[in-house]
Design an enzyme around this catalytic site. Structure first.
Site, PDB file in Angstrom:
ATOM      1  N   PHE A 129       0.854  -1.183   0.000  1.00 47.20           N
ATOM      2  CA  PHE A 129       0.000   0.000   0.000  1.00 47.20           C
ATOM      3  C   PHE A 129       0.900   1.247   0.000  1.00 47.20           C
ATOM      4  O   PHE A 129       1.843   1.324   0.792  1.00 47.20           O
ATOM      5  CB  PHE A 129      -0.887  -0.047   1.248  1.00 47.20           C
ATOM      6  N   TYR A 144     -11.053   0.991  10.735  1.00 53.99           N
ATOM      7  CA  TYR A 144     -12.320   1.255  10.038  1.00 53.99           C
ATOM      8  C   TYR A 144     -12.631   0.261   8.923  1.00 53.99           C
ATOM      9  O   TYR A 144     -13.601   0.422   8.212  1.00 53.99           O
ATOM     10  CB  TYR A 144     -12.348   2.694   9.488  1.00 53.99           C
ATOM     11  N   LYS A 145     -11.796  -0.759   8.750  1.00 57.58           N
ATOM     12  CA  LYS A 145     -12.070  -1.759   7.713  1.00 57.58           C
ATOM     13  C   LYS A 145     -12.831  -2.926   8.346  1.00 57.58           C
ATOM     14  O   LYS A 145     -13.969  -2.754   8.757  1.00 57.58           O
ATOM     15  CB  LYS A 145     -10.760  -2.173   7.044  1.00 57.58           C
ATOM     16  N   ARG A 154     -12.529  -4.579  -7.297  1.00 61.89           N
ATOM     17  CA  ARG A 154     -12.138  -5.276  -6.081  1.00 61.89           C
ATOM     18  C   ARG A 154     -13.357  -5.464  -5.180  1.00 61.89           C
ATOM     19  O   ARG A 154     -14.147  -4.540  -4.993  1.00 61.89           O
ATOM     20  CB  ARG A 154     -11.073  -4.430  -5.380  1.00 61.89           C
ATOM     21  N   ASP A 211       1.766  -4.937   8.527  1.00 62.91           N
ATOM     22  CA  ASP A 211       0.568  -4.114   8.403  1.00 62.91           C
ATOM     23  C   ASP A 211      -0.620  -5.056   8.183  1.00 62.91           C
ATOM     24  O   ASP A 211      -0.713  -5.739   7.155  1.00 62.91           O
ATOM     25  CB  ASP A 211       0.707  -3.129   7.239  1.00 62.91           C
TER      26      ASP A 211
HETATM   27  C1  LIG Z   1      -6.240   1.080   4.779  1.00 61.04           C
HETATM   28  C2  LIG Z   1      -4.780   0.972   4.875  1.00 61.04           C
HETATM   29  C3  LIG Z   1      -4.036   2.005   5.438  1.00 61.04           C
HETATM   30  C4  LIG Z   1      -4.738   3.246   5.878  1.00 61.04           C
HETATM   31  O1  LIG Z   1      -3.933   4.157   6.539  1.00 61.04           O
HETATM   32  P1  LIG Z   1      -4.572   5.447   7.169  1.00 61.04           P
HETATM   33  O2  LIG Z   1      -3.471   6.046   7.916  1.00 61.04           O
HETATM   34  O3  LIG Z   1      -5.738   5.019   7.995  1.00 61.04           O
HETATM   35  O4  LIG Z   1      -5.066   6.313   6.067  1.00 61.04           O
HETATM   36  C5  LIG Z   1      -2.651   1.842   5.544  1.00 61.04           C
HETATM   37  N1  LIG Z   1      -2.063   0.711   5.117  1.00 61.04           N
HETATM   38  C6  LIG Z   1      -2.770  -0.299   4.558  1.00 61.04           C
HETATM   39  C7  LIG Z   1      -2.082  -1.526   4.112  1.00 61.04           C
HETATM   40  C8  LIG Z   1      -4.141  -0.190   4.418  1.00 61.04           C
HETATM   41  O5  LIG Z   1      -4.843  -1.176   3.879  1.00 61.04           O
END
Ligand SMILES: *Cc1c(COP(=O)(O)O)cnc(C)c1O
Length: 408
Positions: free
Chosen positions: A125, A220-221, A367, A195
């Site tokens: 990401f 939040y996921k 997705r 992560d």
């Molecule tokens: C959703 C997600 C994030 C989100 O980071 P925020 O700081 O909440 O914007 C970071 N890394 C991964 C791998 C994600 O899936």
């Protein structure tokens, strides 16, 4: 037509089926984007009304003590811990995933003084890669980027301080071998930083089983904390005493209300906190995590594999012109499936117009996330039926790039 009888039989035999009642979902929508924003727990609205009207409105500043705001992050962390295969005193709830990544990249590298490399996958990401680069710059380290987790073992040597990786590939859903890669990193004396944003609440995360050192993830996921809910961070107990956050705010001090000009880190994991928690968002996360109470990571993973497996099978059978871009072996993928299509963005928009909500990942992926807590097998069958209808009847060439939304 996609036959729904298999799906109904699977729903009838699903031990997690009763969980769906804990969530408020719009009846006409098949929601396959819980990997981007989780559904709302039914309890969240009433909880936030009490927090705003009574605790904030009437209790005012007294609510930090009287309503338990001050101790709420630790309570939420303790509830997240079993979903990580971790202990409550190894998890802190604070800040965003991005900020927690930065704190642990720097703090982790400083646990291996003399080493000069942060190793990551450039397919991760983007925020993870940006922050790894920024941490490396700050520390005067090299950022060693490899093309995917499978390329990590060949890039390991005794210069590597931290291996920072996403557990799930956000595009394809491919799962990294967290256990094997942690062992490989340890073999050269490096630490791992996982992560878990797309894993926790949907997959069999087992930080103790993996012997993981450090981890972060999103609230939040699949934890259903609501938009922008705070994130969490994990540090194995053995590392905590040495760990020094590069953002040592007053909430990581041993006694914030001593207002001591000298910094003394609080013992334990709370030293990774920084400043005042966002209480309203935190209370949303508390409801989100409570909505998974009593469910094991293994049970969530088993259902996620069942849902994604059915989706892949039905897409293959009914929509053979669409390529499945995710691993075909259930155990090799997360709780999501990506389909490759030259008009992927219009495809996602057309599906949404017919009530099936997924998302688009540039350049050519549609997705779909399958949150095991509230997705039914019947939703999977219906979604494939709608996909077939879109492919047969919708003009995917009529949506131009100019019609892209800011958030895709
Ligand atoms: C959703 C997600 C994030 C989100 O980071 P925020 O700081 O909440 O914007 C970071 N890394 C991964 C791998 C994600 O899936």
């Amino acid at each position: 037509m996609v036959d729904r009888s298999t799906a109904h039989a699977l729903d009838a035999a699903d031990p997690l089926a009763p969980l769906r009642d804990r969530f408020a979902l719009p009846p006409e929508t098949i929601y396959l984007d819980g990997n981007s924003l989780g559904a709302r727990p039914r309890s969240a609205a009433a909880r936030l009304v009490v927090a705003v009207r009574d605790e904030w409105g009437t209790g005012l500043v007294r609510s930090w003590n009287d309503a338990g705001w001050y101790t709420e992050p630790a309570r939420v962390a303790a509830r997240i811990a079993p979903l990580l295969g971790a202990d409550p005193d190894e998890v802190v709830v604070a800040d965003s995933t991005s900020v927690n990544l930065f704190k642990l990249l720097v703090a982790g590298a400083r646990l291996r003084p003399g080493r000069t490399v942060i190793l990551t996958s450039t397919r991760d990401f983007p925020t993870d890669v940006y922050l790894a680069r920024a941490a490396a710059e700050l520390l005067g380290c090299e950022l060693r980027g490899v093309d995917g987790p499978d390329a990590v073992p060949a890039a390991l040597d005794r210069d590597v301080a931290v291996v920072a990786l996403c557990h799930v590939d956000f595009r394809t859903g491919a799962l990294a071998d967290a256990h094997g890669l942690t062992a490989a990193a340890h073999a050269v004396g490096a630490l791992t930083l996982w992560d878990l944003s797309h894993s926790t609440g949907a997959l069999d995360v087992d930080l103790h089983g993996w012997a993981a050192d450090l981890a972060v993830g999103c609230g939040y996921k699949f934890l259903n904390g609501g938009p922008g809910a705070p994130a969490y961070a994990f540090a194995a107990r053995v590392h905590q005493e040495e760990l020094r956050s590069p953002l040592p705010g007053w909430f990581s001090h041993a006694d914030p209300f001593a207002f001591d000009p000298d910094f003394t880190p609080v013992p334990g994991i709370t030293r990774l906190a920084c400043g005042t928690p966002p209480v309203l968002s935190l209370l949303g996360l508390a409801e989100g995590v409570a909505s998974l109470d009593g469910v094991t990571p293994a049970a969530l993973a088993a259902k996620a594999h069942g849902l994604t497996g059915l989706f892949v099978e039905l897409v293959d059978r009914h929509c053979p012109e669409v390529e499945v871009a995710s691993p075909r072996v259930a155990e090799a993928r997360g709780a999501q499936v990506a389909l490759r299509h030259p008009r992927a963005y219009p495809l996602v928009r057309a599906l949404a117009a017919r009530g099936v909500v997924g998302d688009f990942r540039t350049p050519d992926l549609a997705r779909f996330g399958f949150a095991p807590a509230y997705t039914r097998y019947a939703d999977v069958a219906d979604a494939v039926g709608v996909l077939r209808a879109v492919l047969d009847h919708d003009d995917l060439d009529r949506l131009e790039p100019a019609q892209h939304h800011a958030v895709r």
